[in-house]
Design a protein around this motif. Structure first.
Motif, mmCIF file in Angstrom:
data_model
loop_
_atom_site.group_PDB
_atom_site.id
_atom_site.type_symbol
_atom_site.label_atom_id
_atom_site.label_comp_id
_atom_site.label_asym_id
_atom_site.label_seq_id
_atom_site.Cartn_x
_atom_site.Cartn_y
_atom_site.Cartn_z
ATOM 1 N N TYR A 47 0.833 -1.206 0.000
ATOM 2 C CA TYR A 47 0.000 0.000 0.000
ATOM 3 C C TYR A 47 0.868 1.257 0.000
ATOM 4 C CZ TYR A 47 -3.517 3.411 1.412
ATOM 5 O OH TYR A 47 -4.337 4.510 1.475
ATOM 6 N N ASN A 48 1.991 1.239 0.726
ATOM 7 C CA ASN A 48 2.900 2.391 0.722
ATOM 8 C C ASN A 48 3.470 2.640 -0.674
ATOM 9 O OD1 ASN A 48 2.475 2.721 3.473
ATOM 10 N ND2 ASN A 48 4.237 1.420 4.019
ATOM 11 N N PHE A 49 3.795 1.583 -1.360
ATOM 12 C CA PHE A 49 4.297 1.749 -2.714
ATOM 13 C C PHE A 49 3.194 2.226 -3.662
ATOM 14 C CE2 PHE A 49 7.974 -0.496 -1.209
ATOM 15 C CZ PHE A 49 8.998 -0.148 -2.072
ATOM 16 N N TYR A 50 1.960 1.878 -3.349
ATOM 17 C CA TYR A 50 0.840 2.392 -4.141
ATOM 18 C C TYR A 50 0.745 3.903 -4.010
ATOM 19 C CZ TYR A 50 -4.006 3.633 -5.158
ATOM 20 O OH TYR A 50 -5.145 4.257 -5.633
ATOM 21 N N LEU A 51 0.881 4.417 -2.801
ATOM 22 C CA LEU A 51 0.869 5.860 -2.606
ATOM 23 C C LEU A 51 2.063 6.516 -3.294
ATOM 24 C CD1 LEU A 51 -0.146 6.011 1.185
ATOM 25 C CD2 LEU A 51 -1.620 6.251 -0.834
ATOM 26 N N PHE A 52 3.183 5.854 -3.226
ATOM 27 C CA PHE A 52 4.381 6.365 -3.906
ATOM 28 C C PHE A 52 4.137 6.495 -5.409
ATOM 29 C CE2 PHE A 52 8.337 5.310 -6.154
ATOM 30 C CZ PHE A 52 9.187 6.284 -5.668
ATOM 31 N N GLU A 53 3.486 5.498 -5.992
ATOM 32 C CA GLU A 53 3.205 5.531 -7.424
ATOM 33 C C GLU A 53 2.170 6.593 -7.761
ATOM 34 O OE1 GLU A 53 3.217 4.880 -11.389
ATOM 35 O OE2 GLU A 53 4.659 4.202 -9.880
ATOM 36 N N VAL A 54 1.169 6.789 -6.899
ATOM 37 C CA VAL A 54 0.172 7.825 -7.140
ATOM 38 C C VAL A 54 0.812 9.201 -7.159
ATOM 39 C CG1 VAL A 54 -1.852 8.961 -6.144
ATOM 40 C CG2 VAL A 54 -1.761 6.476 -6.259
ATOM 41 N N GLY A 55 1.766 9.435 -6.259
ATOM 42 C CA GLY A 55 2.450 10.723 -6.234
ATOM 43 C C GLY A 55 3.223 10.992 -7.508
ATOM 44 N N THR A 63 2.661 9.641 -10.405
ATOM 45 C CA THR A 63 1.707 9.769 -11.509
ATOM 46 C C THR A 63 1.151 11.185 -11.571
ATOM 47 O OG1 THR A 63 1.139 7.430 -11.293
ATOM 48 C CG2 THR A 63 -0.418 8.842 -12.471
ATOM 49 N N ILE A 64 0.821 11.743 -10.425
ATOM 50 C CA ILE A 64 0.338 13.130 -10.392
ATOM 51 C C ILE A 64 1.409 14.074 -10.907
ATOM 52 C CG2 ILE A 64 -0.407 14.982 -8.856
ATOM 53 C CD1 ILE A 64 -1.710 12.838 -7.098
ATOM 54 N N LEU A 65 2.664 13.838 -10.541
ATOM 55 C CA LEU A 65 3.760 14.703 -10.979
ATOM 56 C C LEU A 65 3.907 14.684 -12.497
ATOM 57 C CD1 LEU A 65 6.189 16.499 -10.148
ATOM 58 C CD2 LEU A 65 7.551 14.411 -10.037
ATOM 59 N N PHE A 66 3.887 13.507 -13.099
ATOM 60 C CA PHE A 66 4.045 13.415 -14.547
ATOM 61 C C PHE A 66 2.797 13.901 -15.274
ATOM 62 C CE2 PHE A 66 7.181 10.095 -13.248
ATOM 63 C CZ PHE A 66 8.301 10.719 -13.779
ATOM 64 N N ASN A 67 1.633 13.762 -14.655
ATOM 65 C CA ASN A 67 0.420 14.327 -15.257
ATOM 66 C C ASN A 67 0.475 15.846 -15.279
ATOM 67 O OD1 ASN A 67 -0.567 11.784 -15.653
ATOM 68 N ND2 ASN A 67 -1.984 11.816 -13.912
ATOM 69 N N VAL A 68 0.991 16.448 -14.209
ATOM 70 C CA VAL A 68 1.147 17.903 -14.167
ATOM 71 C C VAL A 68 2.103 18.356 -15.264
ATOM 72 C CG1 VAL A 68 2.042 19.815 -12.780
ATOM 73 C CG2 VAL A 68 0.557 18.102 -11.739
ATOM 74 N N GLU A 69 3.180 17.607 -15.471
ATOM 75 C CA GLU A 69 4.118 17.942 -16.555
ATOM 76 C C GLU A 69 3.423 17.925 -17.902
ATOM 77 O OE1 GLU A 69 7.859 15.970 -18.961
ATOM 78 O OE2 GLU A 69 6.771 14.836 -17.436
ATOM 79 N N CYS A 70 2.610 16.893 -18.145
ATOM 80 C CA CYS A 70 1.902 16.775 -19.426
ATOM 81 C C CYS A 70 0.899 17.912 -19.592
ATOM 82 C CB CYS A 70 1.209 15.421 -19.487
ATOM 83 S SG CYS A 70 0.457 15.066 -21.073
ATOM 84 N N ILE A 71 0.193 18.276 -18.521
ATOM 85 C CA ILE A 71 -0.791 19.363 -18.601
ATOM 86 C C ILE A 71 -0.091 20.677 -18.902
ATOM 87 C CG2 ILE A 71 -2.464 20.692 -17.253
ATOM 88 C CD1 ILE A 71 -3.166 18.065 -15.820
ATOM 89 N N ILE A 72 1.045 20.927 -18.260
ATOM 90 C CA ILE A 72 1.792 22.164 -18.505
ATOM 91 C C ILE A 72 2.227 22.242 -19.970
ATOM 92 C CG2 ILE A 72 3.930 23.388 -17.957
ATOM 93 C CD1 ILE A 72 3.627 22.399 -15.100
ATOM 94 N N LYS A 73 2.677 21.138 -20.537
ATOM 95 C CA LYS A 73 3.086 21.141 -21.946
ATOM 96 C C LYS A 73 1.907 21.394 -22.866
ATOM 97 C CE LYS A 73 7.156 18.176 -21.492
ATOM 98 N NZ LYS A 73 7.800 16.906 -21.887
ATOM 99 N N ILE A 74 0.742 20.850 -22.513
ATOM 100 C CA ILE A 74 -0.442 21.093 -23.346
ATOM 101 C C ILE A 74 -0.843 22.556 -23.284
ATOM 102 C CG2 ILE A 74 -2.896 20.562 -23.601
ATOM 103 C CD1 ILE A 74 -2.282 17.720 -22.710
ATOM 104 N N LEU A 75 -0.813 23.134 -22.092
ATOM 105 C CA LEU A 75 -1.168 24.538 -21.958
ATOM 106 C C LEU A 75 -0.158 25.436 -22.647
ATOM 107 C CD1 LEU A 75 -2.367 24.603 -18.232
ATOM 108 C CD2 LEU A 75 -3.784 24.619 -20.303
#
Length: 1798
Positions: free
Chosen positions: A462-470, A472-484
């Motif tokens: 479960y701890n590694f699941y939270l690690f992966e969620v974090g 994923t959010i970071l790389f999603n923010v990168e993708c959103i910034i590039k789209i904008l």
């Protein structure tokens, strides 16, 4: 209907008219192009090839204009095409799911299949009917059934109809059983033809752009090459099959219980495990008591087919399976137990080497060469796009306020304000590094999870699941910034952004708890690591280079998958009804089985299982079916991957030239500087050596001057009375004694000279070295031609300046400037060394103690550098002798004597180390406890001490130009020496595991690598390997990334889920307690009780909940180790089966994708990169097409040898003439070739005493038949001896071999039929021994006779030469491989000496001695279960016996980490890299065999024509001819080598002069003339490389200049003679040589007297026919010269250096020098002279048969003159008529001419 017919006829007529117009247009354009091409370019240029290509293209265009049937637009419409595509797809799907097991899973599928088949059958039948309706059946040539594709379509349609009716029949039988239709499951085999519908789908999907004839030509040539190589493979297969039959025969002896019934064996009667044995006295394995060795009577199914040598079929099957390198070791171990072990080991080692490593790799060469041709033809379809069409990458150059800048064309103007700053941030290097760091952290974080199989796994997960969620959010923010920032339209245009968006979407879905627990989208998370490739530009370029042409690699992947699917469907329908066979119940199972055969892992066990389940009558057909499939997919499909990789690594032609230039410049720049270890002296102040000069009678003091200044006044071998004072040093002054008492050294003193003298000497020496070449021509030219290196004012003139100048075209390399640059670089380096030597007294002083010119150092230099000169041919004053065994002499001369001595000492020491063994455990056979084994160590250390001392004194240790330690090899030498000394001094008696003493012993095991530094050729192999280490490292990194991705994915989906109980009846961990009975593996035989639970032997073991033995995915380390083993195709089927049984069928998709990507593509990357690096290091990769053809031509000429065809008998010997014609006829040779094959097939059953006892009639029949055929071979020998005479017969090596084998055969017939068989009256034991000997001797004679089939077939002969040449060229590669394996063997004995027996380690597989370790490593080299051996050697406490303080030979433990490093490094270095070098060597040599007649510069027909002509001239069969006969040989040549002495007068002179001058008038060899002709037959500026081109141009210019000088001299002497003696004109008019000019000697002076000319006139009156008028001759000389007759265009012929002979300035300048001379009075003499008006020069000496003296002597002698009347008309000339052919008068020439005329 009549209107439609009229319209059809009108349309056909219009098409005919259009076709005729098109043909006329093409022909007219072709003739115009041919006319233009003939008017351009010199003969021998590439225009010949261009014209040939143009003609081929024109023929394709003309052939494409054939009449096409007129079809209805409806039939050819897109709707019909789409309907056919849909029908083919439906048919393929339904045939894959139409099995009883699949229908059982889903009953309605039965009716769905019926409906789908009805649709597809209806479409196929409707299409056929419509086409037959519109085109007719047999109405004309354009009818429907006249086309093969249409015939195939009708056949497939009928098969589909029968399949549909059969399905209906099955349903009727199921619904109406009372009808008793009795449907059988095997009826469905008719559906096995339906998968071939994919062939009909190919032309509907793939559209070829090439004309039909060109495609047929490519397929015909490639199929012919594949056929030839398959024939070669069958030859070796047959050879090893018949040899295995005779060597092993029936291996039926097993260790069994004493009272076993051999006809009814049970599993309780066999030993555990089952072991083969040999009767007493044979030398095999002896059974332990109370077991006995008994011969069992088992059938083929019982024995398992594999490993049998009972008959020819079983032997061929065994040999083929062993050649696949799968399961061969078990056959080897059975043979080692049944016979002496060395026989089996030699047999299988040679089988693996020749069949698996050499012959099978020839298929890779065939496919690669064929694919290269296809790539050229389909370049329009597969060419790389040079300009990318991605809008996001396009830029334009615009002028801004800041200057000219590249502006991106993103469709919008770059934003201003915050977006601009944001874009700058996204493009910055800091942001890229930030993203890469987070990708790495994410990957490492996911890889750190470890399954412990306890209650802590769930919270940590479960701890590694939270690690992966974090993240994923970071790389999603990168993708959103590039789209904008870029906007969605511009964002989605770029491929890398698309990939990032897909990863973000997939990883976001993976973060959903439901999906995360079920691992549906886990691969999006793991594939995020691929972004690291973008971080490394080098790795990104490499990946782009390999995978960017997606059409090639993608098309090949699609083809491979489609082929597997097609063959899986065929196998599914053939074998789904076979009972007790679960591999073909459903299509996924069939696909996995056929995919397993491609990987070759366990495919032999799979095939044996299928054969055992098959009916006995169908076993041969089923075996042939799977062997054909395996042969195709492993030798052709997998070779296509290598071909694609090599094609992607191929460079363009222009890039190759640039690479050649850069490589030369890199070499030049390296030579201009000193190594860094010598540049250390530049840091110290300069202290030049000063010398004081004094005279005996001088009263004035002399100043001190530099020692180098005094050296230029010194004379060699004499020393002046000079006091050499070394100032500022504490060394004592050395004052030279008087001249009377000094000792003069034998070798001259070496002084440094300055000024112009130094420059002249340095340049002279360097240029003399640079002009040396490997070829024989220029070496002789340099020896016989002394260049004038200085001009009149004393300046140095380069030899290249005298060569003809040409303006270099754009892109052409200035070779002379490059060579001059290299020479100047060497001069610079030598001058730097001289300055260092003068200014630093310690420079070039070994150990800073030994003087530079001390006698001790000079003596040591002689010892170090003295070696055998294999190139000495008498140029140093000695007589030139013909040396035999040139190859052996060249091998001796590759290194100095001291290195040979040290290599011998090292080999002896390595042989001594083979006898070191930890067995018995008392250690008595270890070097520490055995004094005999220590002798070699002491001898090695003492010898190496002496060697190093001598070399250090001679060359220095480190800070000298030729120091001992100047590279890695020197460091390794010192390391080996010091480790040997330390071990010898220490000699530890107590050695624990992982101790310092054990590490020291491993370092001592590096002793075989000492030979690497001694032998220069092996050192070159290592250097070439490390030179291409960059690409190999990139491939390794790429494979590590791929393995890490799949390992992480495996940890996520199956981590912690593979553990199970070892008792298959227990499924839960709670119940996995207690003990149970475990079955033991006993045998592979099918015996009674094997499948019976009660009779099978068992052992009681405790229940354990554990992971599989060899692999698990609990953490990324174990996962990567498992995937690395899978990367070698080993163990992946075990992973597949466990995943299938414990996680269902969907889990196996993961391992199949990895095997396909990682193994089939990744491993071929290793093969392709190693081959590309090898060819690049050899220089062949950088060769252009023309240079490659020249390279192949030289190798082909080297292989060519003179024919040993005896001369035809005279007409009077009628019997010999008839026999000669008979033995030389084609059918005679074919008949005896067939007899050789039939004679070999007499070995289809074993020839031994045991077989005779069982089948005496068969054995006697085949031996009698072999004896009868041997008598026929005796008749053949007798006929040839009568026809050729014994001397003529003995000249051919093939005849000698045939005679020797025939004599052996006669001896065998006498011994067997007249001695061994009647000896039963004497003694039975004597008869048995005699029969054993005669049977062995007899089959050896037959096998030797089988080898002669290669000499009777040209294809086999060429391929055999390819393999033999590959063996010779790879000799040092194989030696380097063996030395490396020997080092690993010594290391294995130290690391794993007494490992307990396990799954793989046994009495045959262990490391107790180095010899047994070599056998194990050779097995690992083939990849045979090397991972099982590694896991057995990884065993450590508490699973083995070990106590603290025990010696490594007293415990049965292995070494966990040592085994991983040991086996993984061995497999990676040797199997992946070194072994692939053999493939590279074979591919390089195979191009000689593959090159076509059109592509070759000289075809085999041209070479064969030269061989025939040489055989006519060289009647004595000495392989050499007198130089006087060269001109006759040149006149007889035809084809591309043809030289017309009339039309090619100047070229003819140059050839004759080149042969005579370069060989000093002595005899010339076969290859001398052939090489000269080859140089004259090609365009050297396109075909030769840089150095060779410069050398050849200089040589040809020298020859041309000498011929021009002698021609001018002859003409001038003739003019002077006419002026001095006008009456001689009458005599000159009748001379038959030179067109009215006298014949001169090679010296250029004419010695023809008036009496000799009269004799010549009287001698040749009959030849001329008419009298010659003297006045007419005189008048003809005053007229204008006759018009120049242009030389007939001979293909690839060039006169000499291009555009040299067309100029007259050179000859005018030469004539001016002759007229003026070197006197001070320079008279201006104008001499206009055309080179074509000069007389012919016959370069002959006074002893030549063409000299006037010999002609006069022959006229006055006893024998009558020889008169030959030419058959061709003599062309008219303005002067006296010239005879077409000169007359010979000596006995040998006269005899030769008579035989030629006859």
């Amino acid at each position: 209907m009549s209107e439609r017919k009229k319209s059809l006829i009108t349309t056909i007529n219009n098409q005919r008219k259009y076709s005729q117009v098109a043909k006329a247009a093409v022909l007219s354009s072709a003739m115009l192009a041919r006319k233009n091409s003939s008017s351009r370019g010199a003969p021998g240029s590439a225009a010949g090839f261009g014209a040939r290509e143009s003609i081929a293209a024109i023929s394709d265009m003309l052939s494409s204009q054939h009449k096409k049937p007129v079809r209805s637009s409806y039939v050819e419409s897109d709707r019909v095409e789409w309907a056919l595509k849909i029908a083919c797809t439906i048919s393929m799907i339904t045939v894959c799911i139409h099995t009883p097991r699949t229908i059982e899973l889903f009953q309605p599928l039965n009716y769905i299949i019926l409906a789908a088949d009805f649709i597809s059958v209806s479409i196929f039948m409707l299409d056929s009917v419509l086409r037959i309706h519109y085109e007719g059946i047999f109405r004309c040539d354009s009818s429907y059934l006249s086309n093969r594709w249409s015939q195939f379509s009708v056949f497939i349609s009928i098969i589909h109809l029968l399949s549909f009716l059969l399905h209906c029949y099955q349903l009727i039988d199921n619904f109406f059983p009372f009808l008793h239709l009795n449907y059988r499951a095997w009826y469905g085999a008719i559906r096995s033809i339906r998968p071939f519908i994919i062939i009909r789908l190919i032309p509907l999907v793939v559209k070829f752009k090439l004309p039909k004839n060109r495609i047929e030509q490519l397929l015909k040539r490639s199929s012919q090459q594949v056929k030839n190589v398959t024939l070669f493979f069958v030859f070796f297969m047959t050879l090893y099959a018949i040899f295995g039959i005779q060597l092993f025969g029936r291996m039926d002896y097993h260790c069994v219980q004493p009272k076993t019934d051999p006809n009814n064996v049970t599993i309780m009667d066999l030993a555990i495990p089952d072991t083969m044995c040999a009767p007493e006295g044979i030398g095999g394995y002896e059974c332990p008591a109370p077991m006995v060795c008994m011969q069992l009577n088992l059938n083929a199914k019982g024995e398992g087919f594999y490993g049998m040598f009972n008959d020819f079929g079983a032997s061929v099957f065994t040999v083929y399976l062993a050649a696949s390198e799968e399961g061969w070791v078990y056959v080897l171990y059975d043979c080692m137990d049944s016979l002496p072990s060395y026989l089996a080991f030699l047999y299988f080692c040679t089988l693996i080497f020749f069949l698996a490593w050499l012959v099978k790799n020839v298929f890779i060469a065939v496919i690669t060469e064929t694919f290269a041709e296809i790539r050229v033809q389909f370049s329009e379809m597969w060419q790389k796009k040079e300009v990318t069409l991605d809008e996001g990458f396009r830029k334009k150059l615009e002028k801004t306020d800041d200057g000219w800048r590249l502006i991106r064309l993103d469709g919008e103007v770059e934003p201003e304000g915050p977006k601009q700053k944001l874009q700058w941030m996204l493009r910055s290097m800091y942001f890229q590094c930030f993203v890469i760091i987070f990708v790495v952290i994410n990957a490492i974080g996911n890889a750190m999870f470890v399954y412990r199989h306890d209650e802590t796994d769930k919270p940590r997960k479960y701890n590694f699941y939270l690690f992966e969620v974090g993240f994923t959010i970071l790389f999603n923010v990168e993708c959103i910034i590039k789209i904008l920032c870029y906007g969605f339209r511009n964002f989605i245009r770029r491929g890398i952004f698309k990939f990032e968006l897909i990863l973000c979407l997939g990883s976001s879905l993976n973060c959903v708890k439901f999906f995360y627990e079920r691992n549906y989208f886990t691969y999006f998370q793991t594939f995020r690591l691929l972004r690291l490739i973008k971080a490394s530009p080098i790795l990104e370029d490499f990946v782009w280079k390999i995978f960017s042409p997606g059409k090639k690699l993608g098309g090949l992947v699609i083809f491979t998958i489609a082929f597997i699917c097609c063959y899986s469907a065929i196998s599914l329908q053939l074998f789904y009804s076979v009972p007790n066979l679960h591999h073909f119940r459903t299509f996924p199972q069939a696909f996995m089985s056929m995919f397993q055969i491609i990987t070759q892992e366990g495919w032999t066990d799979f095939v044996v299982e299928v054969l055992r389940a098959t009916d006995d009558n169908l076993v041969p057909l089923v075996a042939l079916y799977f062997v054909a499939y395996h042969l195709f997919v492993t030798l052709i499909v997998l070779s296509l991957f290598v071909a694609v990789i090599l094609d992607n690594l191929e460079m363009d032609e222009e890039l190759k030239k640039v690479k050649q230039l850069r490589a030369r410049e890199a070499t030049t720049s390296m030579r201009s500087t000193l190594p860094w270890r010598l540049r250390v002296f530049e840091k110290f102040p300069t202290r030049p050596q000063m010398a004081a000069m004094r005279k005996a009678d001088s009263d004035f003091p002399m100043p001190k001057v530099r020692g180098s200044f005094t050296h230029q006044f010194a004379v060699d071998h004499s020393l002046e009375t000079t006091d050499v004072i070394e100032s500022d040093f504490e060394f004592p002054k050395r004052i030279m004694k008087s001249a009377g008492k000094r000792k003069i050294s034998k070798s001259g003193l070496t002084f440094r000279q300055i000024g112009s003298t130094s420059l002249r000497c340095s340049l002279n020496n360097l240029l003399e070295k640079s002009r040396s070449m490997t070829g024989k021509f220029l070496q002789t030219a340099v020896r016989n031609k002394q260049f004038n290196m200085y001009s009149e004012n004393g300046d140095l003139s380069r030899p290249s300046d005298s060569a003809p100048k040409k303006n270099a075209k754009q892109g052409e390399i200035d070779i002379r400037a490059l060579q001059q640059k290299r020479q100047l670089a060497e001069i610079t380096r030598n001058r730097i060394e001289e300055d260092m030597r003068e200014n630093h007294p310690f420079f070039d002083r070994p150990l800073f103690l030994v003087g530079r010119a001390s006698q001790l150092r000079e003596f040591c230099k002689k010892m170090v550098h003295s070696k055998y000169d294999s190139q000495d041919d008498g140029t140093n004053g000695g007589a030139k002798t013909k040396k035999r065994f040139k190859e052996i002499r060249a091998l001796i001369g590759i290194m100095p004597y001291i290195d040979w001595a040290m290599a011998t000492v090292t080999i002896v020491s390595c042989i001594s180390m083979l006898f070191e063994s930890p067995w018995p455990t008392t250690g008595e056979n270890l070097v520490m406890n055995n004094g005999y084994l220590q002798i070699s160590d002491y001898f090695f250390v003492l010898s190496m001490t002496f060697e190093l001392c001598v070399k250090i004194i001679a060359n220095g240790l480190f800070f000298t130009p030729k120091a001992v330690v100047r590279d890695v090899g020197g460091v390794m030498n010192l390391f080996i020496y010091f480790t040997s000394v330390i071990f010898l001094a220490w000699m530890p008696k107590h050695v624990e595991i992982n101790s310092l003493a054990q590490f020291l012993m491993i370092c001592r095991a590096m002793r075989p690598l000492r030979i690497y530094t001694l032998v220069p050729h092996i050192r070159r192999v290592v250097l070439e390997f490390f030179r291409g280490f960059k690409e190999i490292l990139l491939v390794t990194i790429l494979m590590i990334v791929v393995m890490f991705i799949f390992a992480s994915f495996g940890v996520q989906i199956v981590g912690g889920k593979l553990a199970a109980c070892n008792d298959p009846t227990v499924s839960s961990r709670e119940n996995c307690t207690g003990v149970f009975w475990q079955k033991l593996f006993v045998t592979r035989l099918e015996v009674y009780g094997k499948d019976t639970e009660a009779m099978h032997p068992k052992i009681m073991v405790p229940r354990v909940w554990t992971n599989p033995r060899n692999f698990n995915f609990d953490h990324v380390g174990n996962a990567m180790l498992a995937l690395f083993e899978t990367l070698s195709f080993k163990g992946w089927n075990v992973i597949r089966d466990i995943l299938w049984s414990r996680h269902g069928p969907w889990a196996v998709v993961f391992i199949h994708i990895y095997v396909f990507i990682g193994c089939m593509i990744g491993l071929t990357l290793f093969v392709g990169v190693v081959i590309a690096n090898y060819t690049q290091n050899r220089g062949t990769a950088l060769l252009t097409v023309d240079q490659r053809r020249w390279h192949d031509l030289k190798a082909r000429l080297k292989m060519a040898q003179p024919l040993h065809v005896p001369p035809k008998p005279s007409e009077s010997a009628r019997l010999r003439t008839k026999l000669y014609d008979l033995t030389m006829s084609r059918w005679f040779n074919q008949a005896f070739a067939l007899l050789v094959v039939l004679n070999s097939f007499t070995l289809v059953i074993p020839w031994n005493v045991e077989e005779e006892e069982q089948r005496a009639t068969y054995v006697f029949t085949v031996t009698a038949l072999a004896a009868f055929m041997n008598m026929l071979f005796v008749i053949e020998i007798i006929l040839k001896v009568i026809a050729y005479t014994f001397s003529g017969f003995w000249q051919s090596r093939r005849n000698r071999v045939d005679l020797l084998i025939t004599v052996f055969g006669v001896i065998w017939i006498f011994l067997h039929f007249f001695v061994a068989l009647p000896s039963s009256k004497i003694d039975v034991d004597v008869q048995v021994e005699l029969k054993k000997f005669t049977y062995t001797f007899g089959y050896l004679v037959v096998i030797l006779r089988f080898f002669t089939i290669a000499s009777r077939n040209s294809t086999l002969k060429m391929l055999m030469l390819t393999v033999i040449m590959s063996m010779f060229r790879s000799f040092f590669i194989i030696t380097a491989l063996f030395l490396l394996v020997l080092f690993y063997a010594y290391t294995g004995v130290i690391l794993f000496p007494m490992v307990k027996y396990g799954m793989a380690v046994s009495k045959h597989v262990n490391f107790r001695t180095a010899s047994e370790a070599l056998v194990v490593l050779f097995r690992c080299l083939t990849g045979e279960d090397w991972n099982d051996i590694m896991h057995d050697c990884m065993r450590s406490a508490p699973f083995c016996y070990w106590n603290e303080g025990m010696n490594y030979w007293e415990t049965d433990c292995g070494n966990f980490y040592g085994a991983i490093i040991y086996f993984c490094s061995f497999y990676l270095i040797i199997t992946y890299i070194v072994r692939n070098l053999l493939v590279a060597v074979i591919m390089e040599n195979f191009s000689l065999f593959y090159s076509s007649e059109e592509d070759a510069l000289l075809s085999y027909a041209d070479i064969r024509n030269f061989q025939y002509v040489w055989n006519m001239v060289d009647q004595e069969q000495k392989r050499t001819i007198p130089v006087e006969r060269v001109k006759f040989l040149l006149r007889l040549l035809k084809g591309r080598l043809e030289v017309d002495p009339e039309k090619d007068r100047i070229l003819f002179k140059h050839m004759c002069y080149e042969m005579e001058r370069l060989h000093n008038g002595e005899e010339v060899s076969f290859h001398d003339v052939l090489y000269m002709l080859s140089y004259r037959s090609v365009d050297i500026r396109k075909s030769l490389q840089l150095e060779e081109l410069l050398q050849r141009e200089e040589l040809e210019f020298i020859i041309e200049e000498e011929v021009a000088k002698q021609t001018i001299r002859t003409w001038l002497e003739g003019c002077l003679r006419k002026m001095r003696n006008p009456s001689q004109k009458d005599a000159e008019g009748v001379l038959p040589f030179g067109g009215g000019h006298p014949v001169i000697h090679s010296s250029g002076h004419s010695s023809i007297s008036h009496e000799e000319t009269v004799a010549q006139r009287l001698r040749f009156e009959n030849i001329r026919g008419d009298s010659v008028d003297t006045e007419e001759t005189e008048s003809s000389e005053e007229e204008t010269p006759p018009p120049i007759r242009k030389k007939a265009a001979v293909k690839n012929r060039r006169g000499s250096i291009p555009d040299v002979l067309s100029r007259t300035g050179l000859f005018q300048e030469a004539a001016r020098k002759f007229m003026v001379g070197s006197s001070s009075e320079k008279k201006q003499v104008k001499l206009q002279l055309n080179v074509y008006d000069l007389p012919d020069v016959e370069e002959r000496g006074e002893d030549s048969p063409f000299s006037p003296k010999n002609l006069s002597d022959d006229f006055n002698g006893e024998h009558s003159p020889l008169v030959i009347t030419p058959s061709l008309p003599v062309p008219p000339t303005h002067g006296s008529p010239r005879p077409l052919m000169p007359c010979e008068t000596t006995k040998d020439i006269e005899k030769w001419w008579n035989s030629l005329v006859d």
